[in-house]
Design an enzyme around this catalytic site. Structure first.
Site, PDB file in Angstrom:
ATOM      1  CG  ASP A  79       5.996  17.814  18.745  1.00  0.00           C
ATOM      2  OD1 ASP A  79       7.013  17.965  18.048  1.00  0.00           O
ATOM      3  OD2 ASP A  79       6.052  17.359  19.914  1.00  0.00           O
TER       4      ASP A  79
HETATM    5  C1  BGC Z   1       9.680  17.173  19.722  1.00  0.00           C
HETATM    6  C2  BGC Z   1       9.590  18.664  19.951  1.00  0.00           C
HETATM    7  C3  BGC Z   1      10.614  19.392  19.108  1.00  0.00           C
HETATM    8  C4  BGC Z   1      10.430  19.009  17.668  1.00  0.00           C
HETATM    9  C5  BGC Z   1      11.418  19.683  16.741  1.00  0.00           C
HETATM   10  C6  BGC Z   1       9.681  16.829  18.241  1.00  0.00           C
HETATM   11  O1  BGC Z   1      10.010  15.494  18.075  1.00  0.00           O
HETATM   12  O2  BGC Z   1       8.622  16.526  20.360  1.00  0.00           O
HETATM   13  O3  BGC Z   1       9.789  18.923  21.313  1.00  0.00           O
HETATM   14  O4  BGC Z   1      10.499  20.754  19.312  1.00  0.00           O
HETATM   15  O5  BGC Z   1      10.598  17.608  17.544  1.00  0.00           O
HETATM   16  O6  BGC Z   1      12.689  19.171  16.886  1.00  0.00           O
END
Ligand code: BGC
Length: 739
Positions: free
Chosen positions: A291
């Site tokens: 993440d």
């Molecule tokens: C989220 C993810 C997401 C990523 C990219 C993160 O803050 O938890 O679900 O895919 O950002 O935007």
């Protein structure tokens, strides 16, 4: 609860937290988020790069070789620097993207573009806004989920994306979790099977799906630091099982490890969950991305992380070299990770096509899918006869802001829609020119009540606000909407509430209104779908994938130690008692139970039979029963099978979802349904044997329209016989008898 101590220094944690804060995505417009993650540069520059080496110039360019073989050939030609560049995100995508792996022109390796997300592509461009992902689970229909995924994959491909960050599928352990709208409810079997179908849809378009957020990422409060302290059995049976099903049924190319810690150890650093559980037990053979950002050490690569996103912090050539020198990483660790990435890229044909190509999105076709998903997933919660609205309905008061502009969840699942309709226009069109439709935004309950008073029917649209980054403060509708509904209902006895929420809300006004439709966040053609549902042009058939509690405190994780946690640790002391499992075990009456949903017709169930089977994968149990449409309208019914397992039944959930299907029947028609019970659903996680095992004893199978309405039941016994030499695996035999 087994607590492991975090290995990272406080400094590392602080810098990760600071970076997380910088990248905190909530509230930022999609385009800003995209731009933050990867500054774009013209497509031409990248195409020039990938043309440096003509196609077919390398042994691994041969598409007739297997992906694994091609990956090994390419790996053998790579320098350490080139290997490491496959293991972290970079800037420089030629098309707007959220994440990017840089190309290696010398070796003909293409750049890889990645974007969100679960409800529609989010790369800074416009895309189809699908209903909230949770709607897929409410459809209880794998085909709906597959079609949803196909729109995601098709749009992603059209927007030049190679990988999509979705579906999300964390279990709704806490009903106020701000991201529940992005997930698939509270049951691992439903979540896993729906996720598998969604993944198949996405990947049918040649786009790598990313199942997220692995693992036990069940709240937004303290999301980048909180530790989910959960026992091994619960971790496997509740939080891991859905991921395992998604892997088995969808074969996703990628999984995203989560921000949180598990038993003290950060998810992206945790070999027990990333390697033992995900790869060895579940059979995942793709690559794990982090993440944004959720890595904590260079040695995460040894634990099972493949790709650090969004950029190189822990995974740089210098740090990898240093870790190799000190023995904290081996060359085999690095090679394994690179091979895993390359194998997926070859498997998806990303070396063999122009991955930068963008195309036109077929907006009408995609929006038609969005509408159908909504029509198959909206849940009719209450109807005292006011619905379906008769064609003669001539005076309608439409109330509430979401009637004019539908609700959407916030954060990385927020979509910038190509187009979106609204319920007010759709209701006005459906009511016809002879009808008088008025609109009040509901800001002043007295004015809304006055509008409702002179109408035949009042339609009140209300919503919650769910977003990545924070949890809902409580289960009440925000902003005085409860008072609005009560005022309108007092003025008009034919009041119908249309909920646009991502999950449960309390309904203190339930006894005052005539009808309630849960429409979720309804997507690009939500207005049209809601109008068709209200008039009965389409018969509601969604069922709740999550229990709606009657009171704020009536939830499984009700103490501060359980949620939001104390001193950064959440105790999953409720164990298997998640969602309906807890309500059933404790005899707590929900407002609306898991699996519940009404129709404009009625269905009857009869003649349950269990076909002999040992319960092993080779010889599974089959359940058959007959469903009849006993009403006057065509309709679809999500029929559900629940299993009561020995021992578990005494100390834990009395019954758990074991199978489901959706049948469509004309009035008076019957269908004989036969469902195979996945052997996994008869098993429990045996921590000592480290295997899902079918236990000796008495099982019950019950069938019906919801978890709390199961008109048919049958019991049978499992007698185990030890298979010689098969440690940890038991081969059950069955004796069947009726209750
Ligand atoms: C989220 C993810 C997401 C990523 C990219 C993160 O803050 O938890 O679900 O895919 O950002 O935007």
């Amino acid at each position: 609860v087994h607590e492991r101590s975090p290995r990272r220094s406080a400094r590392r944690r602080r810098s990760a937290a600071a970076l997380a804060a910088v990248l905190a995505l909530t509230g930022l417009p999609a385009a800003t988020r995209a731009a933050q993650a990867t500054p774009t540069r013209p497509a031409k520059a990248r195409q020039a790069q990938s043309r440096d080496v003509p196609a077919g110039a390398h042994p691994w360019s041969n598409p007739s070789l297997s992906p694994g073989r091609r990956a090994r050939l390419l790996l053998a030609a790579m320098t350490l620097d080139e290997k490491v560049s496959m293991l972290h995100g970079a800037a420089g995508s030629p098309v707007p993207a959220i994440g990017y792996l840089a190309p290696i022109p010398r070796l003909g390796v293409p750049g890889i573009t990645m974007s969100d997300g679960p409800a529609g592509v989010r790369n800074g461009r416009k895309a189809t806004e699908l209903p909230a992902p949770v709607a897929q689970a409410a459809s209880f229909d794998r085909e709906v989920a597959r079609s949803y995924g196909a729109v995601l994959g098709g749009d992603a491909r059209a927007l030049g994306q190679d990988q999509l960050f979705g579906p999300g599928m964390n279990i709704a352990r806490v009903p106020t979790n701000g991201r529940n709208f992005e997930y698939f409810g509270e049951d691992p079997y439903l979540a896993g099977t729906i996720s598998g179908a969604d993944v198949r849809g996405i990947q049918s378009k040649g786009v790598v799906a990313t199942v997220k957020h692995y693992l036990a990422n069940n709240q937004e409060t303290g999301r980048t630091t909180v530790s989910a302290n959960v026992d091994d059995r619960t971790l496997h049976e509740i939080y891991g099982k859905g991921f395992g099903l998604a892997v088995k049924q969808g074969h996703p190319g990628s999984v995203m490890c989560s921000y949180n810690r598990i038993g003290g150890l950060y998810s992206c650093s945790d070999a027990a969950t990333l390697t033992t559980m995900l790869r060895k037990e579940m059979g995942f053979d793709g690559y794990v991305v982090s993440d944004y950002p959720a890595t904590h050490a260079t040695t995460d690569l040894a634990a099972g992380l493949d790709v650090e996103l969004p950029s190189a912090v822990n995974v740089t050539t210098a740090k990898v070299s240093e870790a190799l020198g000190s023995g904290r990483l081996t060359q085999a660790d690095v090679d394994r990770r690179v091979r895993e990435v390359l194998t997926v890229l070859f498997r998806f044909g990303l070396f063999d096509r122009d991955t930068t190509a963008t195309a036109h999105i077929d907006e009408a076709a995609d929006n038609a899918v969005a509408q159908r998903v909504e029509e198959r997933s909206a849940v009719l919660l209450k109807n005292d006869g006011v619905l379906p609205l008769p064609d003669t309905t001539s005076g309608i008061a439409v109330i509430g802001v979401t009637a004019a502009k539908s609700a959407q969840g916030g954060g990385s699942s927020k979509v910038n829609p190509l187009s979106v309709d609204n319920a007010l226009d759709a209701v006005t069109a459906r009511a016809g020119t002879a009808a008088h439709v008025t609109y009040d935004d509901g800001g002043d309950p007295a004015s809304a009540a006055a509008a409702a008073k002179s109408a035949q029917v009042a339609l009140v649209f209300v919503h919650d606000t769910e977003s990545e980054g924070s949890d809902r403060a409580n289960l009440s509708l925000p902003g005085g909407q409860d008072a609005l509904i009560s005022a309108v209902a007092a003025a008009n006895p034919h009041t119908v509430v249309v909920l646009e929420t991502g999950g449960p809300v309390l309904m203190p006004w339930l006894g005052q209104v005539s009808g309630v439709l849960e429409a979720w966040y309804p997507g690009a053609r939500g207005g049209a779908a809601i109008a068709r549902l209200l008039w009965g042009d389409v018969n509601p058939s969604g069922k709740l994938p999550q229990t709606f509690p009657a009171h704020e405190g009536d939830v499984p994780a009700s103490t501060p130690r359980q949620y939001p946690g104390v001193n950064g640790r959440e105790s999953y002391s409720e164990g298997l008692g998640v969602g309906y499992r807890w309500y059933d075990a404790t005899g707590t009456a929900p407002l609306f139970p898991f699996g519940y949903g009404l129709s404009y017709t009625s269905f009857a169930y009869r003649d349950l039979k269990v076909a002999r089977g040992s319960g092993t994968p080779a010889d599974p149990v089959r359940v058959s029963f007959t469903v009849t449409n006993t009403g006057r309208r065509a309709g679809s019914e999500a029929a559900q099978v629940y299993v009561g397992k020995p021992h578990t039944r005494v100390t834990g959930p009395p019954r758990e979802l074991a199978a489901y299907t959706k049948v469509t029947l004309r009035p008076g028609r019957s269908e004989r349904v036969t469902l195979t019970v996945d052997p996994l659903q008869l098993a429990y996680w045996d921590s000592r044997a480290r295997a899902f095992t079918v236990r000796n004893g008495h099982y019950s199978l019950a069938v019906g329209p919801s978890s709390r309405s199961l008109p048919l039941a049958v019991g049978y016994d499992v007698r185990t016989r030890k298979r010689p030499g098969a440690a940890g695996h038991r081969r059950p035999g069955h004796r069947r008898h009726r209750k």
